[in-house]
Design an enzyme around this catalytic site. Sequence first.
Site, PDB file in Angstrom:
ATOM      1  N   CYS A 132      11.734 -35.805   1.377  1.00 60.67           N
ATOM      2  CA  CYS A 132      12.176 -36.167   0.037  1.00 60.67           C
ATOM      3  C   CYS A 132      13.680 -35.922  -0.037  1.00 60.67           C
ATOM      4  O   CYS A 132      14.154 -34.847   0.320  1.00 60.67           O
ATOM      5  CB  CYS A 132      11.447 -35.309  -0.991  1.00 60.67           C
ATOM      6  SG  CYS A 132      12.125 -35.471  -2.656  1.00 60.67           S
ATOM      7  N   CYS A 155       4.173 -42.688   7.636  1.00 61.85           N
ATOM      8  CA  CYS A 155       2.900 -41.985   7.748  1.00 61.85           C
ATOM      9  C   CYS A 155       3.048 -40.671   6.972  1.00 61.85           C
ATOM     10  O   CYS A 155       3.733 -39.755   7.424  1.00 61.85           O
ATOM     11  CB  CYS A 155       2.628 -41.747   9.233  1.00 61.85           C
ATOM     12  SG  CYS A 155       1.057 -40.973   9.570  1.00 61.85           S
TER      13      CYS A 155
HETATM   14 ZN   LIG Z   1      10.906 -33.785  -3.675  1.00 62.37          ZN
END
Ligand SMILES: [Zn+2]
Length: 167
Positions: A132, A155
């Site tokens: 992220c 994935c």
């Molecule tokens: Zn995050």
Amino acid sequence: MTSISCNHAQKMSNTTDASQDQQETVKYTSVDFPEEVVKIEKTSVEWQAQLDKFDYHVLREAGTERAFSGKFVDNKANGVYTCKACALPLFGSNTKFKSGTGWPSFYQPIRSAYVGENSDNAYGMIRTEVVCARCDGHLGHVFNDGPKPTGLRYCINSASLDFVEED
Ligand SMILES: [Zn+2]
């Protein structure tokens, strides 16, 4: 995915100059799509307090859930997958595909700026880790054997994701 034709856009240009990105994402009303990703940094104690033990292991210690054990492997609902740690939107259901691997698989992120990549040489394999972009949480890996149009296969662990269903 559909987009407004050039002619149509031309006619509308007197009244609006909304960007393509906004038009693509405006339907997810309960999810925030930041223009700029501002990093979130927390201590491991803070993350541990927020996440359950297994999700912490995956997101903060680059763990991997067992194949076919995650709750989003077979999720076919329309919506957006967000980071479980910081709620940044990461993948749309429109780019999810059945990979047969046992992990949720996508051919592209919602915005390239929302995910980061690191080279990962753990376990004697050369892989590309996907994280992220806002909280650096571990999501999974990206491979070059995905379907068109990108040829990529993201994935991703279900444990790293939340899902916001779209009506
Ligand atoms: Zn995050």
